[in-house]
Design an enzyme around this catalytic site. Structure first.
Site, short mmCIF file in Angstrom:
data_model
loop_
_atom_site.label_atom_id
_atom_site.label_comp_id
_atom_site.label_asym_id
_atom_site.label_seq_id
_atom_site.Cartn_x
_atom_site.Cartn_y
_atom_site.Cartn_z
N GLU A 24 0.81 -1.11 -0.03
CA GLU A 24 0.01 -0.03 0.01
C GLU A 24 0.61 1.28 0.09
O GLU A 24 0.76 2.00 0.89
CB GLU A 24 -1.07 0.14 1.26
CG GLU A 24 -1.98 -1.07 1.27
CD GLU A 24 -3.20 -1.04 2.03
OE1 GLU A 24 -4.08 -1.73 1.96
OE2 GLU A 24 -2.83 -0.24 3.07
N GLU A 65 -6.57 -7.26 -1.50
CA GLU A 65 -6.92 -7.24 -0.01
C GLU A 65 -8.54 -6.92 0.21
O GLU A 65 -8.89 -5.89 -0.40
CB GLU A 65 -6.18 -6.04 1.05
CG GLU A 65 -4.90 -6.69 1.15
CD GLU A 65 -4.08 -5.77 2.19
OE1 GLU A 65 -5.01 -5.03 2.97
OE2 GLU A 65 -2.92 -5.71 2.25
#
Length: 440
Positions: free
Chosen positions: A212, A329
């Site tokens: 991320e 995710e």
């Protein structure tokens, strides 16, 4: 009499179809036991394995190396892989980093704890044993397990000038070299348990540049984009066998401003389009945490956002990027106000139905990775999203059903007549996943 004959014929046709599906599933299970022969590759916007379409259902378990560093705890890693394999999950994503702090992998720049590295060796060897492929991430955006801030602190400790914030990670030559050295250490390591160099091990499906990535000093996405280009080229200079992805959440940036309206009301300094157009990046990723991004909004509102988020990125991956897409995710926390098991299962059903339908209609969507699986007795790792398959039968059933659906679809993708008979051509999930009403 004629109608009776037609009924008998239909019955035998259905019986043959079910027998065929059973043979296909058994063949796939046999493939999983053959030690992951062949590397997962891309062909256009599709994943392929040994020349055949590869569609998957998978999971995250970020903690695997961390736990495996202690040999007496390795049974937990084996337990999760065993349960994941039993649910036909075929891809797992985990950390190949732990920078500074307690039980670190990288104690300081270039200094490693061999005991932790052998924990990672064990993770890869166990994944191989259970027929599960791995996506390994090189560094964290966040302070957990060190991340960008630890890299910046290391440079400060070394007396390096002009280190102002963790965002210097993307631009300062010293920090970039720290990162490159770590990448080289991991990619070129020879597994002490299998004797196979990581760069030569087909158990590893892909490398991930960062978990991320975000940048607070440049919301346009250009700073991160420049870093991705440099590091993607570096990884490929070391290893041309494995796939490479960035680890992005999917936020749109300045390259296509009109798409920013799809973002959940904020930006994080990345550009989904421009960075995934980089030639060395093999597939795109998105993450989705509607319970965090749309905190306080209803389940139905979150479901509406999720539908739009997935649809937009699937369309862009198909028409602009022309690369596979993975929902890397997603999850629903049991710490949310008003949480119940039905709400989580309904959310997962929605996601799985979308993944399946997008994979069916023109490919591009390769699979999804739920966050996250843990073993029993790991309460200290419970972030609210944790799933213990043995203790959550309804969720385990959903996960297993999606695995079977994706596996079957991969085998049927070139057989439109059979797809039609299964009812898939009408957008139906063959195993019933996704027929829960959301937010009930």
């Amino acid at each position: 009499m004629a109608s009776f004959s037609r009924a008998i014929s239909s019955f035998f046709a259905l019986l043959c179809l079910l027998l065929l599906l059973a043979i296909i599933t058994e063949a796939r299970n046999l493939e999983n036991t053959n030690n992951n022969e062949g590397f997962v590759r891309t062909r256009g916007a599709h994943f392929v394995l040994n020349g055949s379409p590869f569609l998957f259902n998978g999971f995250n378990s970020y903690w695997l190396m961390h736990v495996a560093a202690e040999p007496t705890e390795r049974y937990k890693v084996s337990e999760v892989f065993k349960e994941a394999s039993a649910a036909s999950l075929s891809v797992g994503r985990t950390w190949a980093f732990s920078d500074g702090g307690d039980a670190a992998l990288q104690i300081s720049p270039g200094v490693y704890d061999e005991r932790v590295l052998q924990g990672l060796d064990f993770v890869i060897s166990e994944a191989r044993k259970y027929g599960i492929r791995l996506i390994l991430s090189f560094v964290n955006n966040y302070k957990d397990f060190g991340g960008r801030s630890q890299y910046a602190q290391w440079a400060k400790n070394a007396g390096i000038q002009n280190i102002n914030s963790e965002d210097d990670f993307y631009t300062h030559p010293v920090l970039k070299n720290y990162y490159k050295n770590h990448v080289k250490k991991i990619v070129t390591r020879v597994n002490t348990m299998t004797g196979i160099a990581y760069k030569d091990d087909s158990t590893i499906m892909a490398w991930e540049l960062m978990n991320e990535p975000r940048c607070n000093v440049d919301y346009s996405g250009k700073t991160v984009n420049g870093w991705v280009q440099e590091m993607a080229s570096f990884v490929k200079s070391l290893d041309k066998k494995h796939l490479l992805e960035i680890g992005m959440e999917g936020f749109y940036g300045d390259s296509m401003p009109e798409k920013k309206q799809v973002n959940p009301g904020f930006q994080v300094g990345t550009d989904f389009i421009s960075s995934h157009l980089i030639r060395e990046i093999d597939f795109a990723t998105i993450h989705a945490y509607t319970d965090q991004w749309l905190s306080g909004q209803s389940d139905d509102a979150q479901a509406t956002f999720m539908q739009r988020w997935m649809t937009s990125h699937w369309q862009d991956s198909r028409t602009i990027l022309k690369k596979p897409l993975v929902l890397a995710e997603f999850g629903k926390s049991n710490k949310d106000p008003g949480y119940n098991q039905n709400a989580r299962d309904a959310f997962m059903s929605l996601v799985y139905r979308n993944v399946y339908n997008f994979a069916k209609v023109g490919g591009t969507m390769g699979g999804s990775l739920v966050w996250q699986l843990v073993a029993q007795g790991m309460d200290n790792f419970d972030d609210g999203y944790s799933i213990i398959l043995a203790q959550n039968p309804s969720t385990a059933g959903l996960i297993s059903g999606q695995s079977q659906a994706m596996t079957t679809l991969a085998h049927l993708v070139n057989s439109p007549n059979l797809v039609h008979h299964l009812g898939q051509s009408h957008g139906h999930h063959p195993l019933g996943v996704g027929h829960h009403r959301f937010g009930r």
